[in-house]
Design a protein around this motif. Structure first.
Motif, PDB file in Angstrom:
ATOM      1  N   ASP A 140       2.969 -22.829 -31.713  1.00 17.35           N
ATOM      2  CA  ASP A 140       3.421 -23.325 -30.409  1.00 17.35           C
ATOM      3  C   ASP A 140       4.492 -22.423 -29.791  1.00 17.35           C
ATOM      4  O   ASP A 140       5.195 -22.830 -28.866  1.00 17.35           O
ATOM      5  CB  ASP A 140       3.935 -24.765 -30.524  1.00 17.35           C
ATOM      6  N   ASP A 141       4.604 -21.197 -30.289  1.00 10.02           N
ATOM      7  CA  ASP A 141       5.535 -20.219 -29.725  1.00 10.02           C
ATOM      8  C   ASP A 141       5.016 -19.789 -28.361  1.00 10.02           C
ATOM      9  O   ASP A 141       3.932 -19.211 -28.243  1.00 10.02           O
ATOM     10  CB  ASP A 141       5.628 -19.015 -30.666  1.00 10.02           C
ATOM     11  N   LEU A 142       5.798 -20.049 -27.309  1.00 12.19           N
ATOM     12  CA  LEU A 142       5.372 -19.732 -25.950  1.00 12.19           C
ATOM     13  C   LEU A 142       5.905 -18.393 -25.461  1.00 12.19           C
ATOM     14  O   LEU A 142       5.512 -17.927 -24.394  1.00 12.19           O
ATOM     15  CB  LEU A 142       5.818 -20.845 -24.991  1.00 12.19           C
ATOM     16  N   LEU A 143       6.802 -17.769 -26.210  1.00 12.76           N
ATOM     17  CA  LEU A 143       7.377 -16.491 -25.791  1.00 12.76           C
ATOM     18  C   LEU A 143       6.637 -15.306 -26.414  1.00 12.76           C
ATOM     19  O   LEU A 143       6.259 -14.365 -25.720  1.00 12.76           O
ATOM     20  CB  LEU A 143       8.864 -16.441 -26.143  1.00 12.76           C
ATOM     21  N   VAL A 144       6.483 -15.339 -27.722  1.00  5.99           N
ATOM     22  CA  VAL A 144       5.643 -14.355 -28.412  1.00  5.99           C
ATOM     23  C   VAL A 144       4.484 -15.140 -28.998  1.00  5.99           C
ATOM     24  O   VAL A 144       4.631 -15.834 -30.009  1.00  5.99           O
ATOM     25  CB  VAL A 144       6.414 -13.609 -29.517  1.00  5.99           C
ATOM     26  N   LEU A 145       3.349 -15.077 -28.359  1.00  4.60           N
ATOM     27  CA  LEU A 145       2.206 -15.899 -28.761  1.00  4.60           C
ATOM     28  C   LEU A 145       1.772 -15.559 -30.176  1.00  4.60           C
ATOM     29  O   LEU A 145       1.913 -14.419 -30.639  1.00  4.60           O
ATOM     30  CB  LEU A 145       1.046 -15.706 -27.788  1.00  4.60           C
ATOM     31  N   VAL A 146       1.240 -16.563 -30.865  1.00  2.00           N
ATOM     32  CA  VAL A 146       0.859 -16.385 -32.261  1.00  2.00           C
ATOM     33  C   VAL A 146      -0.182 -15.280 -32.417  1.00  2.00           C
ATOM     34  O   VAL A 146      -0.258 -14.623 -33.462  1.00  2.00           O
ATOM     35  CB  VAL A 146       0.362 -17.719 -32.859  1.00  2.00           C
ATOM     36  N   GLU A 147      -0.988 -15.044 -31.371  1.00  5.75           N
ATOM     37  CA  GLU A 147      -1.959 -13.946 -31.439  1.00  5.75           C
ATOM     38  C   GLU A 147      -1.249 -12.604 -31.633  1.00  5.75           C
ATOM     39  O   GLU A 147      -1.783 -11.699 -32.290  1.00  5.75           O
ATOM     40  CB  GLU A 147      -2.797 -13.909 -30.165  1.00  5.75           C
ATOM     41  N   GLY A 148      -0.042 -12.477 -31.060  1.00  2.00           N
ATOM     42  CA  GLY A 148       0.733 -11.256 -31.263  1.00  2.00           C
ATOM     43  C   GLY A 148       1.165 -11.100 -32.701  1.00  2.00           C
ATOM     44  O   GLY A 148       1.177  -9.990 -33.243  1.00  2.00           O
ATOM     45  N   GLY A 149       1.524 -12.215 -33.333  1.00  2.00           N
ATOM     46  CA  GLY A 149       1.884 -12.177 -34.743  1.00  2.00           C
ATOM     47  C   GLY A 149       0.700 -11.839 -35.619  1.00  2.00           C
ATOM     48  O   GLY A 149       0.817 -11.075 -36.590  1.00  2.00           O
ATOM     49  N   ARG A 150      -0.451 -12.395 -35.291  1.00  2.00           N
ATOM     50  CA  ARG A 150      -1.656 -12.093 -36.062  1.00  2.00           C
ATOM     51  C   ARG A 150      -2.037 -10.625 -35.924  1.00  2.00           C
ATOM     52  O   ARG A 150      -2.471  -9.988 -36.891  1.00  2.00           O
ATOM     53  CB  ARG A 150      -2.798 -12.990 -35.600  1.00  2.00           C
ATOM     54  N   ASN A 151      -1.871 -10.095 -34.722  1.00  4.74           N
ATOM     55  CA  ASN A 151      -2.158  -8.676 -34.516  1.00  4.74           C
ATOM     56  C   ASN A 151      -1.221  -7.803 -35.338  1.00  4.74           C
ATOM     57  O   ASN A 151      -1.647  -6.792 -35.927  1.00  4.74           O
ATOM     58  CB  ASN A 151      -2.038  -8.335 -33.032  1.00  4.74           C
ATOM     59  N   LEU A 152       0.051  -8.177 -35.389  1.00 10.59           N
ATOM     60  CA  LEU A 152       1.008  -7.444 -36.216  1.00 10.59           C
ATOM     61  C   LEU A 152       0.583  -7.501 -37.677  1.00 10.59           C
ATOM     62  O   LEU A 152       0.594  -6.486 -38.387  1.00 10.59           O
ATOM     63  CB  LEU A 152       2.409  -8.027 -36.047  1.00 10.59           C
ATOM     64  N   ARG A 153       0.223  -8.686 -38.145  1.00 12.91           N
ATOM     65  CA  ARG A 153      -0.255  -8.850 -39.526  1.00 12.91           C
ATOM     66  C   ARG A 153      -1.404  -7.899 -39.826  1.00 12.91           C
ATOM     67  O   ARG A 153      -1.383  -7.167 -40.829  1.00 12.91           O
ATOM     68  CB  ARG A 153      -0.704 -10.298 -39.739  1.00 12.91           C
ATOM     69  N   ASP A 154      -2.394  -7.902 -38.952  1.00 12.25           N
ATOM     70  CA  ASP A 154      -3.583  -7.077 -39.175  1.00 12.25           C
ATOM     71  C   ASP A 154      -3.247  -5.592 -39.101  1.00 12.25           C
ATOM     72  O   ASP A 154      -3.808  -4.776 -39.848  1.00 12.25           O
ATOM     73  CB  ASP A 154      -4.668  -7.432 -38.161  1.00 12.25           C
ATOM     74  N   THR A 155      -2.331  -5.231 -38.194  1.00 15.36           N
ATOM     75  CA  THR A 155      -1.935  -3.833 -38.065  1.00 15.36           C
ATOM     76  C   THR A 155      -1.238  -3.343 -39.323  1.00 15.36           C
ATOM     77  O   THR A 155      -1.555  -2.260 -39.848  1.00 15.36           O
ATOM     78  CB  THR A 155      -1.011  -3.646 -36.852  1.00 15.36           C
ATOM     79  N   LEU A 156      -0.282  -4.123 -39.829  1.00 12.31           N
ATOM     80  CA  LEU A 156       0.435  -3.706 -41.033  1.00 12.31           C
ATOM     81  C   LEU A 156      -0.498  -3.628 -42.231  1.00 12.31           C
ATOM     82  O   LEU A 156      -0.378  -2.723 -43.075  1.00 12.31           O
ATOM     83  CB  LEU A 156       1.596  -4.662 -41.307  1.00 12.31           C
ATOM     84  N   ARG A 157      -1.432  -4.551 -42.321  1.00 12.78           N
ATOM     85  CA  ARG A 157      -2.410  -4.479 -43.414  1.00 12.78           C
ATOM     86  C   ARG A 157      -3.268  -3.231 -43.294  1.00 12.78           C
ATOM     87  O   ARG A 157      -3.591  -2.583 -44.302  1.00 12.78           O
ATOM     88  CB  ARG A 157      -3.275  -5.745 -43.415  1.00 12.78           C
TER      89      ARG A 157
END
Length: 275
Positions: free
Chosen positions: A200-217
């Motif tokens: 429910d993060d409205l500033l940095v959407l969770v999709e951005g976090g998932r993208n970061l996860r996938d990028t670091l992996r």
């Protein structure tokens, strides 16, 4: 550019250090106070749980906002459009380059205090602070390591995204053009990573976090991903703090205190020039 820092010293013999970055528009004093409201299921803060840790809180520089020239705020790097980070994306590189270089100096100093045991040093951040730390980790060039392994103790990112996504590791490093960047992925592969994000993060959407996860992996990192239904643009509590405690206890081999009492800590201020 040197950064001012606030330090909370350990209350028992020093074993590890956490360098923890606040978010955009925040400051160290407010961030430290706010951390007191994020507690685990035993009503402990992260600082309560790890009394042997030295906590280092750098302060972001006050920067002009290019999109609103009369406005200034504390930020690790400027952003043109918070609703679309890709808009005038190159603007972010200016402050990001300065902040990452300054954080490298802080990390070197803290590692020296630990006897150059980089694997006892934790890099943590929330929001833009965590995004800045991502590029700090990617550009960290360690010439020595414990037992021949170059790594940090851990990386923790909360409510975070990947600045300059969609690139290879080499291309990502070249965005900042820092000197003496590594030519391998050793630190990234060896440093345990925890990412936490609330859906429910409205500033940095969770999709951005998932993208970061996938990028670091994709860059070789071993990432533990924790996603929560509630918490907004902040820490989930208590589950998110429980998970952070469990992660740090596991990767740093730190015993969790049996006591439920909170040891008092004293905040000391180390001032350096802001430029």
């Amino acid at each position: 550019m040197d950064l001012s820092v606030r330090i909370i010293p350990p209350t028992v013999p020093h074993t590890h250090t956490v360098v923890f970055l606040h978010g955009r528009g925040d400051n160290t004093q407010n961030f430290i106070s706010s951390l007191d409201h994020s507690r685990d299921s035993r009503n402990r803060t992260l600082l309560d749980t790890f009394p042997s840790f030295r906590w280092v809180f750098p302060q972001a520089k006050i920067r002009a906002c290019a999109a609103s020239p009369r406005q200034t705020m504390t930020q690790w790097f400027d952003i043109w459009n918070v609703a679309d980070f890709s808009e005038q994306e190159d603007l972010q590189a200016i402050g990001l380059r300065e902040s990452v270089a300054s954080l490298g100096v802080i990390l070197e100093r803290e590692a020296a205090i630990l006897g150059d045991q980089w694997d006892c040093l934790v890099l943590a951040g929330i929001s833009q602070g965590a995004a800045t730390n991502v590029h700090t980790l990617l550009n960290l060039n360690l010439t020595t390591g414990q037992n021949g392994m170059r790594r940090l103790g851990a990386f923790l990112g909360f409510s975070c995204r990947m600045p300059f996504p969609g690139r290879t590791l080499t291309e990502t490093r070249s965005v900042l053009g820092l000197e003496a960047t590594p030519d391998n992925d050793e630190v990234i592969r060896n440093t345990p990573v925890l990412l936490e994000h609330c859906s429910d993060d409205l500033l940095v959407l969770v999709e951005g976090g998932r993208n970061l996860r996938d990028t670091l992996r994709r860059f070789g990192a071993q990432v533990v991903w924790k996603e929560y239904s509630e918490g907004g643009h902040w820490f989930n509590s208590p589950a998110g703090i429980d998970d952070a405690v469990e992660f740090l206890s596991s990767v740093l081999l730190t015993q969790r205190p049996d006591t439920n009492s909170s040891a008092q800590t004293q905040i000391s201020f180390e001032a350096m020039d802001l430029s």
